[in-house]
Design a protein around this motif. Structure first.
Motif, PDB file in Angstrom:
ATOM      1  N   ALA A 140       1.813 -19.762  12.601  1.00  0.00           N
ATOM      2  CA  ALA A 140       1.821 -18.826  11.479  1.00  0.00           C
ATOM      3  C   ALA A 140       0.943 -19.338  10.347  1.00  0.00           C
ATOM      4  CB  ALA A 140       3.247 -18.602  10.995  1.00  0.00           C
ATOM      5  N   GLN A 141       1.067 -20.632  10.027  1.00  0.00           N
ATOM      6  CA  GLN A 141       0.241 -21.207   8.960  1.00  0.00           C
ATOM      7  C   GLN A 141      -1.220 -21.313   9.386  1.00  0.00           C
ATOM      8  OE1 GLN A 141       0.884 -24.414   6.439  1.00  0.00           O
ATOM      9  NE2 GLN A 141       3.078 -24.093   6.152  1.00  0.00           N
ATOM     10  N   ALA A 182      12.053 -14.967  13.384  1.00  0.00           N
ATOM     11  CA  ALA A 182      10.757 -15.634  13.251  1.00  0.00           C
ATOM     12  C   ALA A 182       9.642 -14.847  13.915  1.00  0.00           C
ATOM     13  CB  ALA A 182      10.835 -17.034  13.851  1.00  0.00           C
ATOM     14  N   ALA A 183       9.985 -13.955  14.833  1.00  0.00           N
ATOM     15  CA  ALA A 183       8.968 -13.192  15.563  1.00  0.00           C
ATOM     16  C   ALA A 183       8.136 -12.313  14.635  1.00  0.00           C
ATOM     17  CB  ALA A 183       9.632 -12.338  16.641  1.00  0.00           C
ATOM     18  N   TYR A 184       8.737 -11.850  13.520  1.00  0.00           N
ATOM     19  CA  TYR A 184       7.971 -10.995  12.598  1.00  0.00           C
ATOM     20  C   TYR A 184       6.807 -11.763  11.985  1.00  0.00           C
ATOM     21  CZ  TYR A 184      11.495  -7.351  13.023  1.00  0.00           C
ATOM     22  OH  TYR A 184      12.320  -6.372  13.515  1.00  0.00           O
ATOM     23  N   GLY A 185       7.038 -13.035  11.643  1.00  0.00           N
ATOM     24  CA  GLY A 185       5.946 -13.852  11.132  1.00  0.00           C
ATOM     25  C   GLY A 185       4.887 -14.089  12.188  1.00  0.00           C
ATOM     26  N   ASP A 221      -3.623 -11.493  12.693  1.00  0.00           N
ATOM     27  CA  ASP A 221      -4.719 -12.197  12.022  1.00  0.00           C
ATOM     28  C   ASP A 221      -5.692 -12.795  13.032  1.00  0.00           C
ATOM     29  OD1 ASP A 221      -3.824 -11.649   9.463  1.00  0.00           O
ATOM     30  OD2 ASP A 221      -2.680 -13.512   9.271  1.00  0.00           O
ATOM     31  N   LEU A 222      -5.164 -13.453  14.046  1.00  0.00           N
ATOM     32  CA  LEU A 222      -6.038 -14.078  15.045  1.00  0.00           C
ATOM     33  C   LEU A 222      -6.819 -13.018  15.823  1.00  0.00           C
ATOM     34  CD1 LEU A 222      -3.624 -16.872  16.335  1.00  0.00           C
ATOM     35  CD2 LEU A 222      -5.665 -17.185  14.920  1.00  0.00           C
TER      36      LEU A 222
END
Length: 820
Positions: free
Chosen positions: A588-589, A639-642, A649-650
């Motif tokens: 994510a980061q 956490a899946a939403y993040g 983005d990728l």
């Protein structure tokens, strides 16, 4: 022969920001013709008097003191054109009399404020609270608190005040003597005089008092009485406040005696001070500060500068304790006094209010203005006044111009009461290097006219303007953007970026520009970071990069450096980001940092920045995001939403920068994730959606995956969760695939009641983001599957729920799935 103890000087007590006080003071100075005029104010600012009285200096302006080390502490001494102190300075300059400020030097005042603050914190059990609440504002009401008694009784001389309203004194009762039954002595004075409040009492009996002898003598008597009433209580209940005032007065006595020793006849010395101190300074020999006491006086390293100020900041609306609620109204009073027509003030005030109403579209006649003036004068007569006070003028305006409604005239009256005036300094007046640099930049970039209290919108086009001849003009908006982003980095609230809509081009920026005294203070405080805006920004960025703990922060700072036009700091950010990225496995980061970097590379040409060194770093981040995608997808549903955002983005980077990153690797990792049964089903479904969008998954393979994921026997949360992920992208393509809806229909029909309830939670969540039109299309598709009219199915499925259906859904919201 008189001894030192017999020395007596003329003291004129005033109220800060008092046009009546200024008038009487000038008359007194004309009569006495002093050779020395000594004024309450920071003694180390005496050298600035020449700049304050310069013909090109336009009040309101202020003396600003600030510490030259961290944490920055500030104190202010503001002046309006009708400040008695400023008028005294002008008189002294005109008559070639000695003029000095005689209060504590700013360094001692700031140090004592710190001591008072710490002492108060220890007493109240909140040690450290003030530092944490307002680290950048030392004075935050401290001096305003010290002088609040002066102000309320008619005279803070030159209050130094910081800029944090939260730190203002909590109430006059704590500072004022003689309170009874929760009322302050000032409220009782107003009550005995038959006035609505003390401000009205003061204006009627002092501002409108045309008798010069009465004014000064009454102030001295008032000061003596108030000190006798309040001294004992202040010593017992506010020892820090009492001690601070005692130190100030001892220092001022010392400075007065120094003027006598320099050869000035005491009878030709006039001391101008806040009314509270007046009675204490007439005989300076009693209690003057000794050499030993002066040497023991605490002090902090400090510097002084002049700054433009605003009437808004002087108004009580801004929280400045020693200001007044109507600075522009008192300017109108001063102008009427100077013109020799003080009786014209009611007409001037009400006609200006009517003019403001007309400008806003509310017409009021001249006859109504005349009647309002008559009403205000009548109200003043009922109270035995010689002229209407502000309260009576406002009442008359509400009655006649507002026709009984305050809301009609409220904005107009606020403009007349407060005004939008901002002062200016004479060109060449010495300021801090950063102030000078900002003024040069504003002039170079043609922004000087925006230095106003009125908020102004400004749109920038960062592209080169090919219709002009010089490079400076061609990139004017781009250089403006660089300056605005630098000011934002330094937290100087002169410009504010407007949120851009999705339709705004990459080369367009929208800003709101509005000057405030707070902006000037932040400019001064930033002097500690560097002598120019650019150098200060470089220091600030370096600080932030050294404290950087995540790749997301580092990538954001690279973007800041590019927007600020600071190439060297962009390279520093690249090195920090590369070092942090080498050890990161947080997809994510990584994705957020890569997206930020991709944006910088995309608009780098617009900002004339060489972003080529960032491309290898983008490639590295993208590569790590691909490699760790599958592992990161083994996560909770929350956490899946993040992770959905990270995958988006990728995917966008793979599409927009396919020449710089390994797009085939991304497709390969997506394909692997879409087939995994041991990863979060929502992310597997989302991977399928991305593959369909990219054209990497054909119809046959999609049908097989749908059949596998939505086949009978698949747990409800897995099947419905996978469908939720699939439905997050490319919905119109999904809506056209009849096979998908057939599989979903068969899958739901295969579920028993408990499984259906579990699946329904995920399906409701999936369909909640569909638009009404999309939901109608789905309903029509299902109608075809069920052999009914599509329109009929749509009407039933998209219609309002019945009461029992609503109740069943409410029960479902509280359903406990832990037993499955």
């Amino acid at each position: 022969m008189k001894t030192a103890e017999d020395v007596q000087v003329s003291v004129f007590g005033v109220r800060h920001l008092s046009p009546g006080g200024a008038r009487h003071l000038l008359e007194y100075l004309d009569r006495v013709q002093p050779t020395a005029v000594l004024i309450e104010g920071p003694s180390d600012a005496t050298d600035m008097i020449g700049d304050l009285v310069h013909p090109s200096t336009v009040p309101p302006v202020a003396v600003l003191a600030f510490t030259d080390d961290m944490p920055v502490r500030t104190a202010l001494w503001p002046f309006a054109v009708y400040s008695p102190e400023l008028q005294a300075m002008r008189w002294a300059a005109k008559h070639r009399a000695l003029c000095q400020l005689i209060d504590l030097p700013s360094g001692a005042a700031l140090a004592l404020q710190d001591l008072r603050r710490r002492s108060e914190e220890e007493r109240s059990g909140r040690k450290g609270g003030a530092e944490e609440a307002a680290p950048d504002s030392a004075a935050a009401g401290e001096e305003a608190a010290a002088d609040r008694a002066d102000e309320a009784e008619g005279g803070s001389g030159l209050p130094a005040s910081g800029e944090t309203p939260a730190a203002e004194p909590e109430g006059e009762e704590e500072l004022e003597p003689g309170g009874a039954g929760g009322r302050s002595v000032y409220e009782r004075i107003a009550e005995l005089a038959g006035e609505h409040d003390y401000e009205t009492y003061w204006e009627r009996h002092y501002e409108h008092n045309a008798n010069p002898d009465t004014y000064r003598e009454s102030i001295l008597a008032f000061s003596a009485e108030m000190r006798s009433l309040g001294e004992e209580r202040e010593r017992a209940e506010q020892p820090q406040e009492h001690a601070y005032n005692h130190v100030r007065e001892a220092y001022m006595r010392r400075r007065i005696l120094a003027a006598v020793e320099a050869g000035h006849d005491p009878e030709k010395i006039v001391v101008v001070c806040g009314a509270y101190h007046a009675a204490a300074l007439e005989r300076p020999a009693g209690g003057a500060m000794t050499d030993e006491e002066l040497a023991a006086l605490p002090s902090r390293g400090s510097k002084l500068t002049l700054m433009p100020y605003s009437y808004y900041r002087l108004s009580s609306l801004s929280g400045y304790g020693a200001g007044n609620g109507a600075p522009h109204y008192f300017q109108l009073m001063w102008e009427a006094i100077e013109a020799g027509k003080p009786d014209e003030l009611p007409r001037l005030y009400l006609s200006t209010a009517a003019r403001n109403l007309r400008a806003a579209g509310t017409h009021r006649s001249t006859a109504e203005v005349i009647e309002a003036v008559r009403l205000a004068e009548g109200l003043a007569s009922l109270h035995g006044g010689s002229a209407p006070t502000l309260l009576e003028l406002r009442d008359a305006a509400q009655t006649l111009l507002g026709r009984g409604e305050l809301s009609v005239v409220a904005e107009s009256l606020a403009r007349v009461d407060i005004g939008t005036e901002i002062g200016s300094l004479a060109e060449g007046v010495s300021q801090t290097p950063l102030q000078d640099d900002l003024n040069r930049e504003l002039k170079r970039l043609k922004l000087t006219r925006y230095k106003t209290a009125v908020a102004t919108d400004l749109s920038l086009d960062l592209r080169e303007n090919r219709r002009v001849s010089s490079e400076e003009a061609a990139f004017l908006d781009l250089n403006r953007s660089f300056l605005f982003h630098r000011l934002a980095l330094l937290e100087i609230p002169f410009v504010h970026a407007k949120p851009g809509g999705g339709e705004r081009a990459i080369w367009a920026e929208d800003w709101v520009i509005q000057w405030t005294p707070e902006a000037e203070i932040r400019v001064v405080e930033s002097t500690l970071l560097g002598e120019t805006i650019e150098v200060a920004c470089a220091y600030k960025l370096r600080e932030k990069l050294e404290a950087c703990a995540s790749i997301a922060q580092a990538s954001a700072l690279i973007g800041v450096a590019v927007r600020c036009g600071m190439t060297a700091q962009m390279e520093d950010g690249r090195r920090v980001l590369q070092a942090l990225a080498a050890d990161s496995r947080d997809v994510a980061q990584i994705a957020a940092a890569a997206a930020s970097l991709a944006g910088v590379i995309a608009y780098g040409d617009i900002r004339r920045a060489d972003t080529a060194p960032l491309v290898p770093l983008l490639e590295q981040l993208f590569y790590r995001g691909c490699l760790y995608l599958s592992d990161a997808a083994n996560c909770s549903d929350e956490a899946a939403y993040g992770m959905v955002d990270a995958m988006s983005d990728l995917n966008r980077i793979a599409q927009e920068h396919d020449d710089a990153v390994d797009a085939p690797l991304w497709a390969q990792e997506l394909s692997g994730l879409s087939e995994r049964d041991d990863r979060n089903p929502k992310l597997s479904g989302f991977a399928c959606a991305l593959l369909l969008e990219r054209g990497e998954m054909d119809a046959q393979r999609c049908a097989e995956e749908v059949s596998r994921r939505l086949s009978p026997g698949i747990p409800a949360d897995l099947g419905a969760g996978w469908f939720e992920g699939l439905s997050m992208r490319n919905r119109y393509a999904l809506l056209s695939r009849m096979s998908l809806w057939e599989q979903l229909n068969d899958y739901i029909n295969s579920l028993d009641n408990d499984e259906f309830k579990r699946a329904l939670v995920f399906l409701r969540r999936a369909f909640s983001s569909f638009s009404p039109h999309e939901k109608t299309m789905i309903a029509e598709t299902l109608g075809e599957l069920w052999g009914v009219s599509g329109e009929q199915a749509a009407e039933i499925l998209t219609g309002d729920l019945k009461e029992e259906e609503d109740k069943m859904l409410d029960e479902l919201n509280d359903f406990d799935f832990g037993d499955f």
